[in-house]
Design an enzyme around this catalytic site. Sequence first.
Site, PDB file in Angstrom:
ATOM      1  N   CYS A 105     -20.529 -40.983 -17.907  1.00 36.47           N
ATOM      2  CA  CYS A 105     -21.916 -40.507 -17.814  1.00 36.47           C
ATOM      3  C   CYS A 105     -22.689 -40.840 -19.083  1.00 36.47           C
ATOM      4  CB  CYS A 105     -21.936 -39.009 -17.545  1.00 36.47           C
ATOM      5  SG  CYS A 105     -21.001 -38.028 -18.741  1.00 36.47           S
ATOM      6  N   HIS A 131     -21.506 -32.895 -20.071  1.00 36.44           N
ATOM      7  CA  HIS A 131     -21.959 -33.976 -19.196  1.00 36.44           C
ATOM      8  C   HIS A 131     -23.280 -34.504 -19.734  1.00 36.44           C
ATOM      9  CE1 HIS A 131     -22.629 -36.309 -15.596  1.00 36.44           C
ATOM     10  NE2 HIS A 131     -23.789 -35.734 -15.413  1.00 36.44           N
TER      11      HIS A 131
END
Length: 1199
Positions: free
Chosen positions: A50, A257
Site C-alpha cells: 500500500c 495502512h
Amino acid sequence: MFGDLFEENFSFVSNNQCGKGKKSKSKDTEPPAPREFTKLSGIKNQGGTCYLNSLLQTLHFTPEFREALFSLGPEELGSLEDINKPDVKVRIIPLQLQRLFAQLLLLDQQAASTTDLTESFGWNSNEEMRQHDVQELNRILFSALETSLVGTSGHDLINRLYHGTVVNQIVCKECKNVSERQEDFLDLTVAVKDVSGLEEALWNMYVEEEYFENDNLYRCGTCNKLVEAAKTHLEDLEYMYELFSVIIHKGGCYGGHYHVYIKDVDALGNWQLQEEESKLMTEEKVQKDTENIKEMENPLTILKGIISEEESKQIPVDQLGQKLLEKKGMSWNKKYRKQYGPIRKYLQNHSQIFQLSPDDNKVSLKEMYDQLQFGSDCRGQVLQSPSQNSDVQWTSESLCTVLKDSTSGSHWFDLNDSKVQPIKEKDIEKQFQGKESAYMLFYRKSQLKRPSEAQANPRYRVPGHLLNEMDAANIELRKRRVDSDSADNNIDLRLHLGSHYKLYNGALHPSLSWKESVLDLTIDKRKTLGDLRQSIFQLLEFWEGDMILSTAKSLPAGLHVYQTLDGDEMTLGGTGLADGADVFVWNGKEVGGMEVLPGLDHEPVLLNVLRLAGYNEGGKGQHFIESQHVVPCNAELSTLWKALASPGGIILMNISGSDKEVENWKVIPEEDMKKTVRIVGLTDGSSILVLDSHDQSLVNVASGNLTAFMHDISWLQVKNFCQLEAEEKQVKITATVETVMSDIKIKAIQELRLGEELVDDSCLRPINGNGKLLSPVPEDYTVKEAELKMGSLLGLCHGKAPNSTQLFLYFVIGSDLQGTPEMEIVVEETASVRECLNLMLEKSGLPGENWHLRRLDWCYEAGEALSEEGARLRELNVCSGDTLVITEGKLPPKGFLKVPIWWYKPLIHFGQQESTQDQVNCMTCMMGALQVSPAGDSPAYVQSDIRLCYAGDVEISGEAFLEDLKIQAMTLPFFQELSVPSPEFLRAWTLESKRPGKLLRNNQQQLNEYKLGGRTEICIEPLQKEENLGPSDLLLRVQMGIPGERDYYHSVDLVWDTSKECTAWALRHKLAAHYSLPVEKIEIAKYFPEKFEWMTISSWTQQISKRKRKKKQESLQSAPFHLKDGDIIGVKNLLLEEGKDFSTVRDDIGKETQRQLAMEKKKSRQAQRLQNDVLSEGKVATKHRKPEVALSINVGIFR
C-alpha cells in the site's frame, strides 16, 4: 516492516454457486472489473505494497513527472521485447513505470498490477509482503531512476523536478564576516511534536534565527576565535506552492495502512459525491459565517489590521491600546487581558508576527510574515517540493506553503489501493490528527498552468506505441468481458435418458456405460423450459411418446428422481436449475417396465451393515464383516429387522457411521420398530450392527449400549530382522490398544516361525518412514502407551529392550556426521557422562581419553558440549532416542575457555605503505597517464581479499583479561616468528563466517564480559604502531577509488571519534580532512560485502540547528547504514572523476552469482511449495510476523 498486517485478497472469484462439473473461474480466466464511476484506476495490493501504491499514484498524478517520463522514447530506454538479449541495453524500471502510468490512464480496469514493476526492482514475493516506510521508498526510487536514466535526456529528471537548496548565513557580531553554506534536499522533514500547526513547525525548522552565545559560541574564520554570531537565512524569489497530494498513514509505529488523497490537476476523473449537496452547502455556509465572526474577534487579526493601516507600518505600543479602543469600542484590559494577559506580553509571545523595537516601545509587523502564507493545521511529517527549476535556490522563506480551497475547479480523490472515491477538500483537514494522519505532503508551484488540451484528456502526451498497446488491450478486455458474461449465464446440465436406465435395489442405475446413458448439454439459463425441451429433441435422434423432464440427484445408492418440471414459459433460472444439475428424461411413469416412485419420501438410503464373524484369540477384539444395503427412507425398521436379523437377534444403529465411539451405538427398542428409517435419523453412511442371539453378551441390555471394543480392534506389522533366512519376512498381528508389547512379540515370533529362544533375546523397534530403526519399545508398555497407530511397522531385532530405568542412545564419532554411521548403546539413566563416554569408547574401539561428548543440534551438527562429566544423564535431560557425538579433544576445566586463534592479515600490494597525500598525488599522475593512453590499458591495481591462517588453540580462564589472551597468543609458534613487541601492537576480532566480526577493544576487560560462547574463534591482526581505542572510537577501512577504473587503492585504517557526532556530515568532514580534499569534492559510500553493494552516504540532509540536532540524531550507526567497526568506506575524488558509481567488476560478478543462486532457490522453493500444498491441503497455516529488512531496488549499470 509490519509483517502481514496489510494483506489483501484480490483474486477474482465468481459469485455464482458452482455445481458439480463446473469449475470456478480463476484469476487468470476472469477478466478484471472495469473502472467505476470515478473513471480512475486503482492499484492492486500485492500483500503489503500500500505504501508503494500511494507513492506511484502521486507520481502518476504529477503531470510534470508523468510527461517527462513519457518523453523518453525507445531509442533511449530500449524495449521490453529486448530484455533477454545480452547485447542490448534495456532500462527496465523507467519502461515498466511508463507502462504502468499508461495503464492507469487508459486501460479500462478497476485496478492495475505492479507485479512487473516490482520484479524490475528485483523484489521477490517475500519483499512484496512486507510493509516499508513511504519516505524511504521515495528516496530509494528516485535514486534508482537517476541511475537508470544515466546517459539519456532524462538524466536530470529528478534533479530538475524535485531538487532544491537550503541557503544559510552565519554573521559574526564582531567583524561582521558572513559565512554562507548551502545544502541540497529532495524532501524536507519537519518536527510536529508540541507545535500548533505546519506554520509553527516550518518556522521552528527553517525561519527562526539561531544565536550562538554563552556556552554555544561560533568560531569565526576571520577573527580566528570563538565569537557570538547569528544564523540567518537568505531572501530570494518567492514562490507560492499549493498542496496536491497527501499520503496518509493509519495505525501506529508497528502496524497500519497507507492511502493517498490526490488533487486531479488535469480533471481526468469523474467527481461525484453521493450525498445531498444542498444540505452540505447550507452547513458549510453556517460554519463559514461562524468562523468569520470568530476571526473578526481574534486579537491577532485586529492588531495586525491596526498596524497595517499605519503609514509607517509601525506604532508605539502605548498607542496600540488606544487605537483598539477607537476601533472596537472596548479596551484591551476589558476584552482580552483576562484570556491573553497584558498587550505587551501578547506581542512578545507572538514574536514570529510582531517585531518590537530594541527599547520595546514600538511594534511593527515582521516583513517576512507578510510574505508567508500558511493554511490549516497539519501534523504530517514530510513536505515534498518539486521545484521545476533547478536554478532557483530555496531559502527558508521560500519553503512557505498554502493549503486553501482550489478555485481552478480541480477535485480531490481518495486512492486506497484498488478503491478510488471522490472527497472534498475539507476531508483533508480530518487527516491531520488522530490515528489516521497525514504523513507525506506533495506540493506544486501554483504558477504552473496546464494546457487546455490536457484537461480531461488521458491520451495527452502518451507515446504512440503505448497508445497502441493500451487500445489493443482494451479491445481484448471487452472481448473477454463479453465471453465472461456469456459464460456466467451458461449452465451445464446432465441429461439422464430413462431408456438407458434400470431400477435396481430401490435406485436407478445406468444399464449401459455412463457415456452412453448421460448427455451433457450447455444452455443459457435465461432460456425457457420449452427451449430446453426443444434442444433435447434436436439432440436425440428419436423419442417415442411423451417427454417428461424431472430433477434428479445422484445419491450413494444411485440416481433418484424428484420434482417434475412444468411450464414451458418459465426460464431455467426460474425453475431452480443450477449449473451442474441432473435432469431425468423419461415418460413420467416407469423405467424398464418397473414403476418409479419419485419424490423426497421415496429417497433411497445406503446403510452399512456389520456382522460379527467370530471371536478372536484376544477375547475382546472381534472381526467384523461389512456389507451395504439400500432401503427406502420411508421403510419401517420392523421390515429392516425381518430382512437382516435371525429370530431372537437384535439390531444396533449408529447414525454417525462405523468409525465413531462405542457410546454412539444404541439398541433399537421394540417400540421404535414401527418408525421409519428417516424418522430415527438413519441416513446415507449410517451403520447398523446385527447381533445374533449368542452375540448379545456384548450388549448391556439395561442401558442399550454396546460394550465391545469395536474401535480398539487394531493390527500391527512386524518385520523380521533376526533371521533373514526365515520363511516369513513380515506378518500382520491383530491387537487392541490394551495389548501388551510382550504379547505382540511372542505372537510375531510364532507367526514368523522363529525359535522360542528369541523370546528372551529380542525386542520390537518402530521403523520410521525413512526405514530407520527407532529406539526399542519397553515390553511392559501397551499399544496405547507406546503411541503406536494402526498399521505401524515394527522390527523384531536381537537384543533386550531397555527397561523403565534405562536409556537407549545413538552415538556418532567425529565431525563428519553425514558420512559416519550411527551406533547404539543401552545405559542406565543414573550413569554419569564420563561412564557413558567410556562405554561408547569401548564399543567403538577408540583408544585414549582425549574425547568428550556433545549433543546433536537441530541441523544435525555437533552442538552443546556435556561439560559436567560427573553429572548424571537424567539430570542433563538426556532421553531415550537422543543422539550424542563423540568429539576429539578434552574439554577445558570449568570456567576456562578453549579459543581457536587465527592470524588475520590483509594481503599487501601497491599503495599500502604510501601516505594519504601520496595516494592523492599518485592518482593525479595516473589520470595524466590515462589521458595519453587512449588504448585503455589499465594499471595493475587489484583489490585483494583478506588472509586467514590458523595459529593454534589457547586455553585461558574466563576471568582473564583481553591482554592476557593476546600474550598467550604471542607464545604460539606461529606468532614467535613475527616479533610482535607488545599486546598493544595486536588487534583482536571475533571470527564470524570466516571474516572479522566484533572488535574486542579494551585490553583490561575480562573475557567473560565479552560473552564469548564456547565455540567462539578469535583472529589477531598485527599493527604497525600501538593502539588503544576508546569506547566511542569507530575503526573504519577507508579506500580511495582509482580514477578512470572501477577499482580502489588498498584500504587504510581510520579511527573516528563518534562521541560528539556520528552523522553523514561529520564523516564527510573527517574523510575530507584525512585526504586533504575539499568536503564538497568527495563522495562516500559504505560497502556491504554480503550483497556486493555500495550505499551512498548522501549529502541530501536538511539543515538543522544544534538545538534541534540534540533532540534527534541522524546517526550512521542506525538504519540504514548500521556503521560498525571494520566497515569499508569508499571515497571518490570528484576533482579527478565525475562518476559516482562505487561498484567494481568483482561486485558485478558477485551479484550475478547471487542472482543465479537466487533463481535456483526460487525454483526449489516453488517445487517445495507445490509439494507442501498437496501435503497441507485442508490445513490452516499460522501466519508469523516477518522480520524487518532494509528496502532496496536493484538497478542495472548504464554507461
